[in-house]
Design an enzyme around this catalytic site. Structure first.
Site, mmCIF file in Angstrom:
data_model
loop_
_atom_site.group_PDB
_atom_site.id
_atom_site.type_symbol
_atom_site.label_atom_id
_atom_site.label_comp_id
_atom_site.label_asym_id
_atom_site.label_seq_id
_atom_site.Cartn_x
_atom_site.Cartn_y
_atom_site.Cartn_z
ATOM 1 N N ASP A 93 -6.976 -1.210 -4.843
ATOM 2 C CA ASP A 93 -8.091 -0.716 -4.036
ATOM 3 C C ASP A 93 -8.896 0.330 -4.802
ATOM 4 O OD1 ASP A 93 -7.146 -2.332 -1.948
ATOM 5 O OD2 ASP A 93 -5.925 -0.708 -1.124
ATOM 6 N N ASP A 104 0.864 -1.184 0.000
ATOM 7 C CA ASP A 104 0.000 0.000 0.000
ATOM 8 C C ASP A 104 0.894 1.226 0.000
ATOM 9 O OD1 ASP A 104 -2.464 -1.356 0.064
ATOM 10 O OD2 ASP A 104 -2.417 -1.511 2.248
#
Length: 170
Positions: free
Chosen positions: A146, A128
């Site tokens: 995402d 991330d």
């Protein structure tokens, strides 16, 4: 001009291109971050509103499940999602009366899911790196997979909203 089989082939090729594009953008962006940003290093992209902070997420959304025992984590965060994604791809390729917008929404969501599952299987965690801070609203750290998943959900909800609105107006 086109028959049903060629229309179906074109549709399935488009679905694969969307899946591959979502997966490719996700993996390229993660590789760039892994190679060029230090772990927990924060880089300002747009003042302090959009930043890049490299982290590895061993859990799911917002690190949920990161503390689970290894076997449970593998089953809940890798095996079950992999099965769901497989059936999702089969569904959008085989479902005959699926609307174009539904196929698009599912393709985005599944493409993003494949990106995150690939990370989890190949690296043991999900990379991330994006963070948005608008002051009154702040995200967790997320990635392009995402974004794809959220875009798929946004398309799906917009389609549902417009369908519901059309039913009410009839």
């Amino acid at each position: 001009m086109f028959d049903i089989k060629s229309d179906r082939l074109i549709r399935n090729i488009a679905i694969f291109l969307i899946l591959i594009s979502n997966f490719g953008c996700d993996q390229i962006s993660k590789n760039v971050v892994r190679k060029n940003v230090g772990f927990y290093q924060t880089i300002s992209v747009v003042e302090d509103i959009v930043t890049i902070t490299y982290v590895e997420n061993t859990g799911a959304f917002l690190s949920i499940g990161a503390g689970l025992p290894h076997t449970m984590k593998v089953i809940l965060l890798s095996v079950i999602p992999l099965i769901v994604l497989f059936f999702g791809v089969a569904y959008i390729l085989l479902k005959r009366n699926l609307t174009l917008m539904s196929a698009l929404a599912l393709s985005f969501a599944i493409g993003g899911g494949i990106g995150n599952i690939y990370d989890r299987l190949m690296h043991g965690s999900v990379t991330d790196f994006l963070h948005i801070n608008l002051g009154f609203f702040q995200t967790g750290i997320f990635n392009m997979a995402d974004v794809s998943i959220m875009m798929g959900m946004f398309i799906f909800f917009m389609q549902s909203y417009t369908r519901q609105k059309a039913r009410i107006l009839r």
